[in-house]
Design an enzyme around this catalytic site. Sequence first.
Site, PDB file in Angstrom:
ATOM      1  N   MET A 101      -1.886  -7.374   6.344  1.00 42.37           N
ATOM      2  CA  MET A 101      -2.822  -8.043   5.781  1.00 42.37           C
ATOM      3  C   MET A 101      -2.547  -9.171   4.535  1.00 42.37           C
ATOM      4  O   MET A 101      -3.207  -9.280   3.599  1.00 42.37           O
ATOM      5  CB  MET A 101      -4.211  -7.513   5.563  1.00 42.37           C
ATOM      6  CG  MET A 101      -4.918  -6.653   6.669  1.00 42.37           C
ATOM      7  SD  MET A 101      -6.163  -5.676   5.987  1.00 42.37           S
ATOM      8  CE  MET A 101      -6.378  -4.560   7.547  1.00 42.37           C
ATOM      9  N   SER A 102      -1.100  -8.866   4.419  1.00 38.35           N
ATOM     10  CA  SER A 102      -0.668  -9.422   3.089  1.00 38.35           C
ATOM     11  C   SER A 102       0.438 -10.229   3.312  1.00 38.35           C
ATOM     12  O   SER A 102       0.798 -10.571   4.323  1.00 38.35           O
ATOM     13  CB  SER A 102      -0.418  -8.356   2.058  1.00 38.35           C
ATOM     14  OG  SER A 102       0.469  -7.551   2.644  1.00 38.35           O
ATOM     15  N   HIS A 104      -5.450  -9.183  -2.215  1.00 37.26           N
ATOM     16  CA  HIS A 104      -5.424  -9.713  -0.609  1.00 37.26           C
ATOM     17  C   HIS A 104      -6.665 -10.595  -0.673  1.00 37.26           C
ATOM     18  O   HIS A 104      -7.519 -10.787  -1.394  1.00 37.26           O
ATOM     19  CB  HIS A 104      -5.684  -8.585   0.181  1.00 37.26           C
ATOM     20  CG  HIS A 104      -4.623  -7.391   0.165  1.00 37.26           C
ATOM     21  ND1 HIS A 104      -5.090  -6.370  -0.927  1.00 37.26           N
ATOM     22  CD2 HIS A 104      -3.685  -7.090   0.884  1.00 37.26           C
ATOM     23  CE1 HIS A 104      -4.140  -5.588  -0.744  1.00 37.26           C
ATOM     24  NE2 HIS A 104      -3.239  -5.881   0.251  1.00 37.26           N
ATOM     25  N   ASN A 156       1.459   3.063  10.982  1.00 33.76           N
ATOM     26  CA  ASN A 156       0.550   3.685  12.099  1.00 33.76           C
ATOM     27  C   ASN A 156       0.770   2.564  13.204  1.00 33.76           C
ATOM     28  O   ASN A 156       1.553   1.778  13.177  1.00 33.76           O
ATOM     29  CB  ASN A 156      -0.821   3.416  11.719  1.00 33.76           C
ATOM     30  CG  ASN A 156      -1.141   2.144  11.144  1.00 33.76           C
ATOM     31  OD1 ASN A 156      -0.920   1.444   9.976  1.00 33.76           O
ATOM     32  ND2 ASN A 156      -1.432   1.393  12.250  1.00 33.76           N
ATOM     33  N   HIS A 203      -3.096   0.664  -4.811  1.00 31.44           N
ATOM     34  CA  HIS A 203      -2.635  -0.599  -5.272  1.00 31.44           C
ATOM     35  C   HIS A 203      -2.779  -0.200  -7.044  1.00 31.44           C
ATOM     36  O   HIS A 203      -3.940  -0.057  -7.505  1.00 31.44           O
ATOM     37  CB  HIS A 203      -3.192  -2.135  -4.832  1.00 31.44           C
ATOM     38  CG  HIS A 203      -2.814  -2.322  -3.614  1.00 31.44           C
ATOM     39  ND1 HIS A 203      -1.678  -3.054  -3.466  1.00 31.44           N
ATOM     40  CD2 HIS A 203      -3.126  -1.783  -2.332  1.00 31.44           C
ATOM     41  CE1 HIS A 203      -1.651  -3.272  -2.134  1.00 31.44           C
ATOM     42  NE2 HIS A 203      -2.376  -2.552  -1.479  1.00 31.44           N
ATOM     43  N   HIS A 219      -7.176   4.045   6.317  1.00 33.19           N
ATOM     44  CA  HIS A 219      -6.384   3.494   5.175  1.00 33.19           C
ATOM     45  C   HIS A 219      -5.778   4.954   4.484  1.00 33.19           C
ATOM     46  O   HIS A 219      -4.426   4.916   4.004  1.00 33.19           O
ATOM     47  CB  HIS A 219      -7.556   3.177   4.307  1.00 33.19           C
ATOM     48  CG  HIS A 219      -6.769   2.445   3.014  1.00 33.19           C
ATOM     49  ND1 HIS A 219      -5.810   1.407   3.114  1.00 33.19           N
ATOM     50  CD2 HIS A 219      -6.667   2.762   1.718  1.00 33.19           C
ATOM     51  CE1 HIS A 219      -5.070   1.160   1.699  1.00 33.19           C
ATOM     52  NE2 HIS A 219      -5.875   1.929   0.937  1.00 33.19           N
ATOM     53  N   TYR A 249      -9.093 -10.541   1.627  1.00 28.47           N
ATOM     54  CA  TYR A 249     -10.086  -9.828   1.658  1.00 28.47           C
ATOM     55  C   TYR A 249     -10.715  -9.492   0.792  1.00 28.47           C
ATOM     56  O   TYR A 249     -11.959  -9.019   0.728  1.00 28.47           O
ATOM     57  CB  TYR A 249      -9.854  -8.952   2.875  1.00 28.47           C
ATOM     58  CG  TYR A 249      -8.995  -7.708   2.364  1.00 28.47           C
ATOM     59  CD1 TYR A 249      -9.486  -6.786   1.570  1.00 28.47           C
ATOM     60  CD2 TYR A 249      -7.650  -7.677   2.922  1.00 28.47           C
ATOM     61  CE1 TYR A 249      -8.515  -5.821   1.145  1.00 28.47           C
ATOM     62  CE2 TYR A 249      -6.757  -6.348   2.673  1.00 28.47           C
ATOM     63  CZ  TYR A 249      -7.365  -5.446   1.710  1.00 28.47           C
ATOM     64  OH  TYR A 249      -6.563  -4.580   0.949  1.00 28.47           O
ATOM     65  N   GLU A 250     -10.182  -9.318  -0.585  1.00 29.88           N
ATOM     66  CA  GLU A 250     -10.883  -8.848  -1.736  1.00 29.88           C
ATOM     67  C   GLU A 250     -11.786 -10.181  -2.400  1.00 29.88           C
ATOM     68  O   GLU A 250     -12.286  -9.892  -3.468  1.00 29.88           O
ATOM     69  CB  GLU A 250      -9.824  -8.401  -2.820  1.00 29.88           C
ATOM     70  CG  GLU A 250      -9.159  -7.024  -2.287  1.00 29.88           C
ATOM     71  CD  GLU A 250      -8.041  -6.910  -3.241  1.00 29.88           C
ATOM     72  OE1 GLU A 250      -8.232  -6.410  -4.503  1.00 29.88           O
ATOM     73  OE2 GLU A 250      -6.731  -6.915  -2.840  1.00 29.88           O
ATOM     74  N   ALA A 272       2.873  -2.286   3.740  1.00 31.31           N
ATOM     75  CA  ALA A 272       2.488  -1.302   5.019  1.00 31.31           C
ATOM     76  C   ALA A 272       1.888  -1.824   6.146  1.00 31.31           C
ATOM     77  O   ALA A 272       1.173  -2.965   5.917  1.00 31.31           O
ATOM     78  CB  ALA A 272       1.679  -0.169   4.647  1.00 31.31           C
ATOM     79  N   SER A 280       0.740  -1.178  -0.182  1.00 29.25           N
ATOM     80  CA  SER A 280      -0.033   0.064  -0.155  1.00 29.25           C
ATOM     81  C   SER A 280       0.913   1.272   0.048  1.00 29.25           C
ATOM     82  O   SER A 280       1.810   1.307   0.863  1.00 29.25           O
ATOM     83  CB  SER A 280      -0.977  -0.085   1.215  1.00 29.25           C
ATOM     84  OG  SER A 280      -1.541  -0.949   1.424  1.00 29.25           O
TER      85      SER A 280
HETATM   86  N1  HPA Z   1      -3.346  -3.619  10.769  1.00 25.37           N
HETATM   87  C1  HPA Z   1      -3.299  -4.306   9.647  1.00 25.37           C
HETATM   88  N2  HPA Z   1      -2.882  -4.021   8.631  1.00 25.37           N
HETATM   89  C2  HPA Z   1      -2.447  -2.918   8.413  1.00 25.37           C
HETATM   90  C3  HPA Z   1      -2.264  -1.935   9.482  1.00 25.37           C
HETATM   91  C4  HPA Z   1      -2.727  -2.187  10.666  1.00 25.37           C
HETATM   92  O1  HPA Z   1      -2.537  -1.558  11.731  1.00 25.37           O
HETATM   93  N3  HPA Z   1      -1.690  -0.857   8.992  1.00 25.37           N
HETATM   94  C5  HPA Z   1      -1.319  -1.277   7.742  1.00 25.37           C
HETATM   95  N4  HPA Z   1      -1.928  -2.263   7.243  1.00 25.37           N
END
Ligand code: HPA
Length: 281
Positions: free
Chosen positions: A213-214, A85, A237, A63, A249, A87-88, A115, A32
């Site tokens: 998530m990847s 991903h 973050n 993406h 996001h 989740y898609e 990320a 990301s």
């Molecule tokens: N959690 C899950 N996936 C993420 C996060 C997070 O805090 N930040 C960027 N991708």
Amino acid sequence: MDVTQAQVDEAAEALRVQLGGREPTVGLVLGSGLTSGTLGLTDPEEIPMSSIPHLPRPTVEGHGSSWIAGKLADRAVLVAAGRVHRYEGVSLGRATFGVRVLAAVGCRYLVVTNAAGGIAESFRPGTLMRISDHLNFLGDSPLVGPHESSFGDRFVDMTHVYDPEWGERVERFANLKQIPLESGTYAACLGPQYETPAEIRFLRTVGADAVGMSTVPEVIVARQCGMRIFGLSLISNAAAGVTGEALSHDEVIEAGRAAAKPLAALIRGVVGITAELSSGG
Ligand code: HPA
């Protein structure tokens, strides 16, 4: 698995046509907010993902929808700018199809970036973390289903999956160039919702330093394909509950932009180092 050797062969053939004689040895999958533009490829050529049969296209903002062939640190690279991903709604076998295609066209090295939320207390947005190991909390694997024996082992060894020699050399490079680089364990969760503070406390307890998530599915497939792997997380973050701030996001995408410079310098080193690894250039 819902992916066949015939599909991989067909996709690799189409990609070779697009590559027009280029022979990439290093594949990069960007997460990301990380764009190929910031990497400073020389002689870049865009390859629309739509020109590669069977390749699923990302649906998430941040993406891209092309692959870029080019040169980086004197190495021929192929950049998958954007990933798919679980989740898609796409199976992991299909989501990781591109990695099999990279391997099929001759990429022996894979750099995966993402990320991620920072779980380790010392991590701040902008921290770069070399992935030294991972935890798979996706509840799924890209290798689930009937086994295609030409793909490699059914029971894939995951010891030292993040190449130790490559990792050590990158650590030395980062030191030399004064690019701050942490290392740690990446936990993959299904998403797409971010985690709860309780989930983050759990992940910290079981040894996770960052969460996303990847990446894990691609790494499993790359390992089955016999590729050497380097993984990198950009902490975008603080994970849920660490600071009490809500997650967004937009913040994840923005962190990618903000860290573009050190990230690009590090990735250039990561790619260049492949020429020095013990298996030979
Ligand atoms: N959690 C899950 N996936 C993420 C996060 C997070 O805090 N930040 C960027 N991708």
